[in-house]
Motif scaffolding. Sequence first.
Motif, short mmCIF file in Angstrom:
data_model
loop_
_atom_site.label_atom_id
_atom_site.label_comp_id
_atom_site.label_asym_id
_atom_site.label_seq_id
_atom_site.Cartn_x
_atom_site.Cartn_y
_atom_site.Cartn_z
N MET A 155 -19.15 -8.83 -11.19
CA MET A 155 -18.00 -9.16 -11.55
C MET A 155 -17.44 -10.49 -12.18
N ALA A 156 -18.51 -11.46 -11.84
CA ALA A 156 -18.62 -12.87 -12.35
C ALA A 156 -18.47 -12.78 -13.98
N LEU A 157 -18.87 -12.13 -14.39
CA LEU A 157 -18.88 -11.63 -16.02
C LEU A 157 -17.32 -11.61 -16.28
N ASP A 158 -16.83 -10.81 -15.76
CA ASP A 158 -15.36 -10.63 -16.26
C ASP A 158 -14.50 -11.89 -15.96
N ASP A 159 -14.72 -12.38 -14.89
CA ASP A 159 -14.06 -13.63 -14.14
C ASP A 159 -14.17 -15.03 -14.71
N LEU A 160 -15.54 -15.42 -14.85
CA LEU A 160 -16.18 -16.64 -15.09
C LEU A 160 -16.87 -16.64 -16.50
N ILE A 168 -20.24 -15.62 -19.26
CA ILE A 168 -21.72 -15.30 -19.57
C ILE A 168 -22.40 -16.52 -18.72
N VAL A 169 -21.79 -17.58 -19.04
CA VAL A 169 -22.98 -18.92 -18.69
C VAL A 169 -22.87 -18.87 -17.11
N PRO A 170 -21.96 -18.87 -16.33
CA PRO A 170 -21.85 -18.97 -14.90
C PRO A 170 -22.85 -17.90 -14.50
N THR A 171 -22.61 -16.66 -14.97
CA THR A 171 -23.23 -15.29 -14.48
C THR A 171 -24.52 -15.60 -14.57
N LEU A 172 -25.05 -15.80 -15.93
CA LEU A 172 -26.49 -16.17 -15.98
C LEU A 172 -27.08 -17.19 -14.98
N ARG A 173 -26.63 -18.20 -15.16
CA ARG A 173 -27.07 -19.15 -14.16
C ARG A 173 -27.26 -18.74 -12.70
N LYS A 174 -26.50 -18.09 -12.09
CA LYS A 174 -26.41 -17.43 -10.84
C LYS A 174 -27.53 -16.20 -10.79
N TYR A 175 -27.45 -15.63 -11.86
CA TYR A 175 -28.46 -14.48 -11.94
C TYR A 175 -30.00 -15.09 -11.80
N VAL A 176 -30.25 -16.29 -12.66
CA VAL A 176 -31.50 -16.95 -12.70
C VAL A 176 -32.04 -17.65 -11.46
N LYS A 211 -21.52 -26.03 -26.15
CA LYS A 211 -20.24 -25.86 -25.41
C LYS A 211 -19.88 -24.38 -24.88
N GLN A 212 -20.01 -24.72 -23.42
CA GLN A 212 -19.58 -23.66 -22.54
C GLN A 212 -18.25 -22.92 -22.94
N THR A 213 -18.18 -21.83 -23.49
CA THR A 213 -17.00 -20.85 -23.91
C THR A 213 -17.02 -19.63 -23.52
N ARG A 214 -16.15 -19.03 -23.68
CA ARG A 214 -16.19 -17.46 -23.59
C ARG A 214 -16.29 -16.95 -24.99
N ILE A 215 -16.88 -15.63 -24.96
CA ILE A 215 -17.19 -15.08 -25.98
C ILE A 215 -16.74 -13.70 -25.92
N PRO A 216 -16.55 -12.67 -26.97
CA PRO A 216 -16.28 -11.14 -26.40
C PRO A 216 -16.98 -10.68 -25.47
N SER A 217 -16.19 -9.97 -24.69
CA SER A 217 -16.64 -9.27 -23.42
C SER A 217 -17.89 -8.16 -23.84
#
Length: 395
Positions: free
Chosen positions: A241-246, A248-256, A274-280
């Motif tokens: 769910m973090a993928l939709d909310d936050l 890819i970067v925070p989600t991958l960091r948490k997954y790792v 730079k940390q930025t949002r990319i297409p879902s």
Amino acid sequence: MQPDAIDRVIKNAINVMESSKYQMFEIAEASRFEKESLIRELEEIKYETSVTIELVDKLEKDYKRSRIRLTEVSRDFNKYREEDIKIAYEAAIAFQLQLTIAREKENNLKTRRNDLQMRTKNVDKQVERAETIVSQMNVVLEYLSGDLNQVTRILESAKNRQLLGLKIILAQEEERKRIAREIHDGMAQTLANVVLRTEIAQRMLVKDDIPAVKEELVDLKGQVRGGLEEVRKIIFNLRPMALDDLGIVPTLRKYVQDFEEKYRIRTQFNLVGKQTRIPSGLEIAIFRLVQEALSNVIKHAKATFLSVELTLEPDQVQIYVVDNGIGFDVPQTEQRIAKGNNFGLLGMRERVELLEGTMVLESEKDSGTKITMLIPIGSGAENKEENQNGQHGES
């Protein structure tokens, strides 16, 4: 009339297999209920065996003391009367009888416990076999129910991928089986244990053993918390769910981080750019690629360290997964991928190519492995990937 006849044959086959699938499912469910019943009975037997062993130990000590007492009174006729000797003798005989009965009960309980453990293992194997057959039937049914014209076009346009569709279905079934097993071995077992412990707490309440009830409730609270954590992990693996909310970067960091804690492998995550949002669709594709890469490390690499680096650029995303494992021969692996024998790497490459990107393998024996994936942003492929992910999630 031939196409109609073939269609009828296929429909009849599908109906028969559907019926057989549900029968196998009912067998699996019945076996699962039997296993749960056996587990409850086994827990009770274990508890009763433990109590009986403690009783045997106590009776052995009592019997030993009674024998010593009998020896003492029998030896000293001046100090003890005949009545004292008789009492000591009867006490020794009574303890001996109780000890014999308790030992017999202990042996019977141990035999019953071993029998229940064996039956539980056999039922577990029966459930697994039934689940495997149901999974295989699902694969065949999905293949028979598909659009045969579409399959023909795929085979004509890409003969070297003729088994890919079947392998994808197999992979989907394996994933469903894995999730079902996670729920069964995790949350389902926790709930079954909670029910059992609740029954024990109820019995203690009847006996008015309040301290023991409080202890059971504390234990129950911990088990429910553990079950909740298991559910959250399963949900995260299905779709973070973090993928939709936050993003890819925070989600991958948490997954790792979670990966490092779970498998005890020193793991590092680096972000370049730079940390930025990319297409879902691209975000979920990147997450699945990293997830599969790390899964391959666990299965094959025997690594003690791995690094995940994500580089975000305006026009492309670069993913680097590096480990210090045993490595492999790249040309041989590429040949196996081309033949469709390494589905993990094949699936990764197919996903990357679907996104109009490239994947490069670099590895040597005993020198670790580096996987480089370059994926363009804004090509439109990510939308195609997102649609396919949605379809797979609904299947």
